[in-house]
Design an enzyme around this catalytic site. Structure first.
Site, mmCIF file in Angstrom:
data_model
loop_
_atom_site.group_PDB
_atom_site.id
_atom_site.type_symbol
_atom_site.label_atom_id
_atom_site.label_comp_id
_atom_site.label_asym_id
_atom_site.label_seq_id
_atom_site.Cartn_x
_atom_site.Cartn_y
_atom_site.Cartn_z
ATOM 1 N N ASP A 1 -0.565 -4.402 -3.797
ATOM 2 C CA ASP A 1 -1.432 -3.121 -3.879
ATOM 3 C C ASP A 1 -0.931 -1.941 -3.704
ATOM 4 O OD1 ASP A 1 -3.286 -5.521 -3.707
ATOM 5 O OD2 ASP A 1 -3.917 -5.344 -1.644
ATOM 6 N N ASP B 1 0.853 -1.142 -0.019
ATOM 7 C CA ASP B 1 -0.065 -0.080 0.074
ATOM 8 C C ASP B 1 0.837 1.342 -0.020
ATOM 9 O OD1 ASP B 1 -2.028 -1.911 0.185
ATOM 10 O OD2 ASP B 1 -2.973 -0.969 1.976
#
Ligand SMILES: *[C@@H]1O[C@H](CO)[C@@H](O)[C@H](O)[C@H]1NC(C)=O
Ligand SMILES: *[C@@H]1O[C@H](CO)[C@@H](O)[C@H](O)[C@H]1NC(C)=O
Ligand SMILES: *[C@@H]1O[C@H](CO)[C@@H](O)[C@H](O)[C@H]1NC(C)=O
Ligand SMILES: *[C@@H]1O[C@H](CO)[C@@H](O)[C@H](O)[C@H]1NC(C)=O
Ligand SMILES: *[C@@H]1O[C@H](CO)[C@@H](O)[C@H](O)[C@H]1NC(C)=O
Ligand SMILES: *[C@@H]1O[C@H](CO)[C@@H](O)[C@H](O)[C@H]1NC(C)=O
Ligand SMILES: *[C@@H]1O[C@H](CO)[C@@H](O)[C@H](O)[C@H]1NC(C)=O
Length: 338
Positions: free
Chosen positions: A186, A165
């Site tokens: 991600d 992230d």
């Protein structure tokens, strides 16, 4: 008539010729100055102190940072426009950045993605130049480097370093141009932004997913990637090779387009992945690529069946204007566009 034609041709030529300045080594007039270990009156030793000193009004303000490493989370939330620029002798080259903004707060202790962010943008009309923004927490939790909740935010030749992230592009209209974005899982994600991502080096540290778009309805959200280069990061785990994907859908309206990507790090032949086996989130996704090249993108790819390869005419419909809306020229620093 001829005169008008000549003028238009000259304007077109000028647009093509735009380039970042060679260097930014002195503070613009009126800028607040950040310099590590400064003893000069009026200067700030940390970015945190300079941001706190900005007037809480709608005036446009600039912060100039000298070379160094500045630790601690920074939240930018005053109402007026803010530009933060890092000292550099090569403003177009992210690898030559000399300013590091660092923290290592994981979501597991911060409580939310945004709260873990090393640099958190919570206001509109922000420009960031030549800053390395790092969340050094590493493996084991989401940990955001740049958390972006602003509208009309431009991130130019910045290095974003994280693992899971790295970049939260949550809401608003954003550009990320000519930078470096490193992570594994991600690491370009968020829910409602319209993001145009061009000319970056995207570095893969471990098996995982570059994007996790959380678009949850048929809104204007999109990640439009153009002419980025995907490489292995310097200390990548061996499972990064053939173990990463262009993205997986955090929500089932995820919309991510990759145009003219140069894939150096070998990608998984499926190119895209479901969110997970029990919650694939693929009902309404728009996942597509066009003109993907590079030794890491073999001719044997077999794209996941919820994704597609665009024709040239389909790809031509995805432009910076289609992604950001027609007013982008008012706020994007076009010196950083190809
Ligand atoms: C900033 O970080 C980069 C990359 O880790 C490193 O090479 C550089 O030495 C750092 N610069 C400073 C001024 O600490
Ligand atoms: C960019 O900067 C890096 C680090 O200073 C340097 O090694 C590289 O040659 C530069 N690239 C260009 C195109 O100037
Ligand atoms: C990739 O390898 C690293 C290091 O061995 C490991 O921690 C990680 O779990 C692996 N990732 C996957 C998706 O298997
Ligand atoms: C999504 O919205 C766009 C623009 O409003 C529209 O053209 C399109 O048909 C919609 N797509 C779906 C699947 O509903
Ligand atoms: C294909 O991608 C390469 C690399 O980004 C680019 O140089 C080239 O112009 C692209 N071609 C088309 C037709 O878009
Ligand atoms: C799959 O994703 C859903 C939605 O995020 C989550 O609730 C569920 O726990 C995940 N399943 C597994 C096996 O990870
Ligand atoms: C897509 O592929 C998956 C996994 O192979 C399969 O379960 C699914 O039925 C396929 N969907 C369609 C629409 O072909």
């Amino acid at each position: 008539m001829l005169c008008l034609f000549t003028l238009l041709a000259a304007i077109a030529a000028t647009t093509v010729a735009l380039n970042p300045p060679k260097s930014r080594t002195t503070a613009p007039a009126g800028a607040l100055i950040v310099r590590a270990d400064t003893t000069t009156k009026g200067e700030f030793a940390t970015l945190i102190a300079a941001v706190a000193a900005l007037p809480a009004d709608s005036s446009a303000q600039t912060i100039f940072m000298f070379a160094g490493t500045y630790s601690g989370q920074v939240l930018v939330e005053r109402s007026g426009p803010v530009t933060i620029m890092g000292f550099t002798t090569n403003a177009g080259n992210v690898s030559a950045n000399q300013v590091n903004i660092t923290a290592s707060i994981p979501v597991s202790t911060a409580g939310s993605g945004d709260a873990s962010g090393t640099l958190r943008i919570h206001t509109d009309n922000v420009k960031l130049y030549n800053l390395n923004i790092r969340n050094d927490f590493g493996v084991g939790s989401q940990a955001i480097a740049l958390s972006n909740y602003g509208n009309q935010v431009g991130v130019y030749a910045c290095g974003l370093y994280g693992f899971q992230d790295t970049l939260l592009t949550q809401q608003g209209v954003h550009v990320y141009l000519q930078g470096y974005i490193q992570g594994a899982t991600d690491f370009i994600f968020g829910q409602r932004s319209q993001a145009y991502i061009e000319g970056n080096t995207i570095a893969i540290s471990s098996a995982g997913y570059i994007t996790a778009d959380g678009r949850s309805s048929n809104d204007s959200g999109i990640y439009l990637m153009n002419r980025n280069t995907i490489v292995l990061s310097p200390k990548a785990n061996s499972n990064a090779t053939k173990g990463y994907y262009f993205g997986r859908p955090w929500r089932d309206w995820a919309r991510v387009i990759y145009k003219s990507t140069v894939v150096i790090a070998p990608i998984n032949p499926a190119v895209w992945k479901v969110w997970n086996a029990s919650t694939p989130n693929t009902d309404h996704v728009t996942y597509a690529d066009f003109n993907t090249t590079g030794a890491g993108f073999p001719s044997t790819v077999s794209r996941a069946n919820f994704s597609s390869q665009l024709t040239a005419s389909q790809a031509a419909a995805y432009t910076i204007t289609s992604a950001l809306g027609s007013t982008w020229e008012d706020w994007v620093d076009q010196a950083y566009l190809f």
